[in-house]
Design a protein around this motif. Structure first.
Motif, PDB file in Angstrom:
ATOM      1  N   ALA A 125       0.827  -1.206   0.000  1.00 25.37           N
ATOM      2  CA  ALA A 125       0.000   0.000   0.000  1.00 25.37           C
ATOM      3  C   ALA A 125       0.861   1.256   0.000  1.00 25.37           C
ATOM      4  O   ALA A 125       0.563   2.235  -0.704  1.00 25.37           O
ATOM      5  CB  ALA A 125      -0.934  -0.005   1.208  1.00 25.37           C
ATOM      6  N   ARG A 126       1.941   1.246   0.772  1.00 28.20           N
ATOM      7  CA  ARG A 126       2.839   2.406   0.811  1.00 28.20           C
ATOM      8  C   ARG A 126       3.447   2.683  -0.554  1.00 28.20           C
ATOM      9  O   ARG A 126       3.437   3.825  -1.041  1.00 28.20           O
ATOM     10  CB  ARG A 126       3.947   2.152   1.832  1.00 28.20           C
ATOM     11  CG  ARG A 126       4.927   3.308   2.009  1.00 28.20           C
ATOM     12  CD  ARG A 126       6.231   2.856   2.616  1.00 28.20           C
ATOM     13  NE  ARG A 126       6.949   1.944   1.730  1.00 28.20           N
ATOM     14  CZ  ARG A 126       8.143   1.423   2.029  1.00 28.20           C
ATOM     15  NH1 ARG A 126       8.707   1.692   3.200  1.00 28.20           N
ATOM     16  NH2 ARG A 126       8.749   0.608   1.172  1.00 28.20           N
ATOM     17  N   GLU A 128       2.429   1.561  -3.530  1.00 24.92           N
ATOM     18  CA  GLU A 128       1.411   1.858  -4.538  1.00 24.92           C
ATOM     19  C   GLU A 128       1.005   3.326  -4.493  1.00 24.92           C
ATOM     20  O   GLU A 128       0.838   3.970  -5.533  1.00 24.92           O
ATOM     21  CB  GLU A 128       0.191   0.965  -4.328  1.00 24.92           C
ATOM     22  CG  GLU A 128      -0.888   1.167  -5.374  1.00 24.92           C
ATOM     23  CD  GLU A 128      -2.103   0.289  -5.151  1.00 24.92           C
ATOM     24  OE1 GLU A 128      -2.988   0.259  -6.021  1.00 24.92           O
ATOM     25  OE2 GLU A 128      -2.172  -0.364  -4.095  1.00 24.92           O
ATOM     26  N   SER A 129       0.848   3.871  -3.277  1.00 24.38           N
ATOM     27  CA  SER A 129       0.465   5.283  -3.167  1.00 24.38           C
ATOM     28  C   SER A 129       1.545   6.188  -3.734  1.00 24.38           C
ATOM     29  O   SER A 129       1.246   7.220  -4.336  1.00 24.38           O
ATOM     30  CB  SER A 129       0.184   5.628  -1.701  1.00 24.38           C
ATOM     31  OG  SER A 129       1.360   5.502  -0.917  1.00 24.38           O
ATOM     32  N   LYS A 130       2.803   5.812  -3.566  1.00 25.43           N
ATOM     33  CA  LYS A 130       3.900   6.609  -4.120  1.00 25.43           C
ATOM     34  C   LYS A 130       3.955   6.491  -5.642  1.00 25.43           C
ATOM     35  O   LYS A 130       4.160   7.481  -6.353  1.00 25.43           O
ATOM     36  CB  LYS A 130       5.231   6.145  -3.523  1.00 25.43           C
ATOM     37  CG  LYS A 130       5.382   6.436  -2.040  1.00 25.43           C
ATOM     38  CD  LYS A 130       5.562   7.915  -1.779  1.00 25.43           C
ATOM     39  CE  LYS A 130       5.849   8.177  -0.314  1.00 25.43           C
ATOM     40  NZ  LYS A 130       5.999   9.633  -0.035  1.00 25.43           N
ATOM     41  N   ALA A 133       1.113   8.485  -7.349  1.00 28.20           N
ATOM     42  CA  ALA A 133       1.015   9.916  -7.047  1.00 28.20           C
ATOM     43  C   ALA A 133       1.291  10.737  -8.306  1.00 28.20           C
ATOM     44  O   ALA A 133       2.153  10.387  -9.116  1.00 28.20           O
ATOM     45  CB  ALA A 133       2.002  10.287  -5.945  1.00 28.20           C
ATOM     46  N   ASN A 339     -10.056  12.183  -7.589  1.00 25.65           N
ATOM     47  CA  ASN A 339      -8.632  11.856  -7.395  1.00 25.65           C
ATOM     48  C   ASN A 339      -8.436  10.851  -6.273  1.00 25.65           C
ATOM     49  O   ASN A 339      -7.398  10.200  -6.209  1.00 25.65           O
ATOM     50  CB  ASN A 339      -7.838  13.126  -7.100  1.00 25.65           C
ATOM     51  CG  ASN A 339      -7.677  14.007  -8.327  1.00 25.65           C
ATOM     52  OD1 ASN A 339      -7.540  13.491  -9.428  1.00 25.65           O
ATOM     53  ND2 ASN A 339      -7.683  15.317  -8.129  1.00 25.65           N
ATOM     54  N   LYS A 340      -9.381  10.760  -5.359  1.00 23.37           N
ATOM     55  CA  LYS A 340      -9.243   9.824  -4.253  1.00 23.37           C
ATOM     56  C   LYS A 340      -9.745   8.476  -4.701  1.00 23.37           C
ATOM     57  O   LYS A 340     -10.933   8.236  -4.857  1.00 23.37           O
ATOM     58  CB  LYS A 340     -10.070  10.316  -3.048  1.00 23.37           C
ATOM     59  CG  LYS A 340      -9.555  11.631  -2.473  1.00 23.37           C
ATOM     60  CD  LYS A 340     -10.385  12.063  -1.281  1.00 23.37           C
ATOM     61  CE  LYS A 340      -9.886  13.375  -0.700  1.00 23.37           C
ATOM     62  NZ  LYS A 340     -10.676  13.809   0.465  1.00 23.37           N
TER      63      LYS A 340
END
Length: 341
Positions: A125-126, A128-130, A133, A339-340
């Motif tokens: 998850a960490r 993937e969010s990066k 972005a 975007n979320k």
């Protein structure tokens, strides 16, 4: 007397077969490819990363392998230990003592998998969010259009360098819109009307654009690899906007270590910064029909100067404007997502 004679043990054939199997395994492990070297081993089968974002994916891949290897060694060790120390020939007992419950062990094999999955989930998850972005204003925007059976590339660029260059205007009124409402004028080209507003607002001013449309018979002139060739500038951020004109495809540039689905009616977006010049292979990674295997393409990373020269070459060939990107949608459907994610 032994059925094999006095000079042979009944265990020898089994030992010989085991030795042969181990030898065959070593040969297979070391002869899988002459081009593979020990320098490549730390990547565990992954190609050399060619973007700033790819090492994060490689690190996640290596960490997953390390966790799997530690778990495997533990499990294999326990299996081997139980086979050796609880074999029948050692205890001479026909039926060993039976244990119905062992709460500490049951708690162990319940809690440990939960911890492993939780740790893997956190790092996934960490990262993937990066990786997903988006920057406010990327240096370049390219709309990738998947269609049966090739790829199209819309370079949303200010090719002539004039930010005041007029672009197509007046998109048709969305289906179902109130006719009493005034028609809104927009700077977004009608071919890109299916792209949500949250992405089109970042288009550069004066982006008249050029395009490259491929066919399965295309070849890269330098390498001979099949498919059209997408040009990218080294060291500059590129935003990919993925859209499909028919069915689900998947955009995969192998050394990017990253792929994303190209879905009709849904726009996927990601950004990369190429760090290494060269020509790299790409393909569709989603079974999309009878000629799925022919949906190949190339990515050529060049200097920013050669990239701009290529855009001008496309303009001189008359490939100005944009290819239709995506299926027709109503305005509420096009902007339904935020975007979320």
């Amino acid at each position: 007397m032994s059925p094999y004679g006095s000079d042979r043990s009944p265990r020898r054939p089994m030992r010989r077969k085991l030795l042969q199997a181990l030898t065959a395994g070593v040969v297979l492990a070391t002869a899988t490819g002459c081009s593979y070297t020990w320098k490549d081993f730390p990547r565990l089968g992954m190609p050399t990363p060619v973007t700033e974002e790819a090492p994060r994916i490689l690190s996640l891949w290596q960490g997953s392998w390390a966790a799997a290897l530690i778990t495997g060694v533990l499990v294999w060790g326990l299996i081997i230990w139980s086979v050796i120390f609880h074999r029948r020939s050692r205890t001479k007992i026909e039926v060993p003592a039976q244990t119905r419950y062992n709460m500490p062990i049951e708690a162990l094999y319940t809690v440990v998998p939960l911890i492993i999955v939780s740790v893997l989930f956190y790092f996934t998850a960490r990262d993937e969010s990066k990786l997903l972005a988006l920057t406010p204003k990327p240096a370049h925007t390219i709309n990738v259009v998947g269609f049966q059976w090739s790829w199209g590339f819309n370079y949303v660029e200010d090719v002539d360098g004039d930010a005041n260059t007029p672009r197509p205007r007046a998109l048709p009124k969305a289906e179902g819109a109130n006719e009493a409402e005034p028609q809104t004028m927009t700077q977004v080209p009608k071919e890109l009307a299916s792209i949500p507003d949250r992405f089109t607002k970042d288009f550069p001013a004066g982006a008249e654009g050029v395009y490259q449309k491929g066919v399965p018979g295309d070849r890269n002139p330098q390498t001979g690899n099949p498919g059209p060739t997408l040009f990218l500038p080294k060291g500059e951020k590129v935003r990919f906007i993925l859209s499909s004109n028919d069915v689900i495809h998947s955009f995969w540039v192998v050394p990017f270590l990253f792929k994303q689905d190209v879905i009709p009616g849904h726009t996927n977006v990601f950004e990369v910064t190429p760090t290494q010049e060269g020509t790299f292979m790409g393909k569709c990674a989603e079974l999309c029909g009878v000629d799925h295997s022919r949906m190949l393409f190339n990515v050529k990373v060049v200097s920013p100067e050669k990239y701009r020269a290529h855009l001008k070459e496309l303009a001189e060939k008359g490939q100005t404007g944009f290819l239709p990107a995506g299926i027709k949608q109503t305005d509420p459907a096009r902007n339904a997502e935020t975007n979320k994610l």
